[in-house]
Design a protein around this motif. Structure first.
Motif, PDB file in Angstrom:
ATOM      1  N   VAL A  39       7.562   1.416 -16.809  1.00  0.00           N
ATOM      2  CA  VAL A  39       7.026   2.089 -17.991  1.00  0.00           C
ATOM      3  C   VAL A  39       6.781   1.054 -19.076  1.00  0.00           C
ATOM      4  N   THR A  40       5.557   1.048 -19.586  1.00  0.00           N
ATOM      5  CA  THR A  40       5.193   0.209 -20.721  1.00  0.00           C
ATOM      6  C   THR A  40       4.637   1.137 -21.803  1.00  0.00           C
ATOM      7  N   ILE A  44       2.338   4.077 -17.167  1.00  0.00           N
ATOM      8  CA  ILE A  44       3.447   4.422 -16.284  1.00  0.00           C
ATOM      9  C   ILE A  44       2.970   4.077 -14.880  1.00  0.00           C
ATOM     10  N   GLU A  45       3.658   3.159 -14.241  1.00  0.00           N
ATOM     11  CA  GLU A  45       3.260   2.730 -12.895  1.00  0.00           C
ATOM     12  C   GLU A  45       4.332   3.135 -11.900  1.00  0.00           C
ATOM     13  N   VAL A 106      -4.217   3.370  -7.795  1.00  0.00           N
ATOM     14  CA  VAL A 106      -4.928   2.142  -8.135  1.00  0.00           C
ATOM     15  C   VAL A 106      -4.886   1.134  -6.996  1.00  0.00           C
ATOM     16  N   SER A 107      -3.924   1.308  -6.103  1.00  0.00           N
ATOM     17  CA  SER A 107      -3.810   0.393  -4.969  1.00  0.00           C
ATOM     18  C   SER A 107      -3.100   1.120  -3.837  1.00  0.00           C
ATOM     19  N   VAL A 108      -3.693   1.084  -2.656  1.00  0.00           N
ATOM     20  CA  VAL A 108      -3.074   1.671  -1.471  1.00  0.00           C
ATOM     21  C   VAL A 108      -3.230   0.683  -0.324  1.00  0.00           C
ATOM     22  N   SER A 109      -2.224   0.632   0.531  1.00  0.00           N
ATOM     23  CA  SER A 109      -2.341  -0.235   1.705  1.00  0.00           C
ATOM     24  C   SER A 109      -1.396   0.243   2.794  1.00  0.00           C
ATOM     25  N   ALA A 110      -1.723  -0.110   4.003  1.00  0.00           N
ATOM     26  CA  ALA A 110      -0.863   0.152   5.156  1.00  0.00           C
ATOM     27  C   ALA A 110      -0.960  -1.056   6.066  1.00  0.00           C
TER      28      ALA A 110
END
Length: 127
Positions: A39-40, A44-45, A106-110
């Motif tokens: 949290v900034t 919120i990430e 914002v970013s996904v990976s497998a």
């Protein structure tokens, strides 16, 4: 000489168990989750990591491998990661001062990594 033989046998057993434990310490049927929250003042990430051990990975990879050639491609993994992260995002609710916040991937990976006995481990990362 007999003591040396016993010592070598014990050492081999300890090293054998250690190598299995390092492969997947919670067992080859586990699904492990981690959610990191940062949290900034402006953001919120959430980062959700899912580690599927050999057995659940085997089941999931049958869905990932849409062309049924037995080997998931990078494109198939990316497509699955996007759909899976979107599905998982649907069950998360974040509020700021009582107001719901829209979450956007914002970013996904497998990725797959070698597991025991020739089976793969599947790791999913959603941010």
């Amino acid at each position: 000489m007999r003591r040396l033989g016993v010592l070598l046998a014990v050492a081999a057993m300890v090293l054998g168990v250690a190598s299995v434990a390092l492969a997947h310490p919670l067992g080859n049927a586990s699904v492990n989750h981690h959610v990191g929250v940062r949290v900034t003042p402006d953001v919120i990430e959430l980062t959700h990591l899912v580690d599927l051990a050999e057995i659940p990975a085997f089941q999931a990879l049958r869905q990932v491998d849409t062309d049924n050639d037995g080997e998931p491609t990078a494109a198939e993994l990316a497509t699955w990661a996007g759909a899976e992260c979107t599905r998982r995002l649907g069950v998360v609710r974040v509020e700021v001062s009582g107001d719901p916040v829209d979450l956007t991937p914002v970013s996904v990976s497998a990725e797959t990594v070698p597991g025991e006995a020739g089976l793969s481990i599947l790791r999913l990362t959603c941010t």
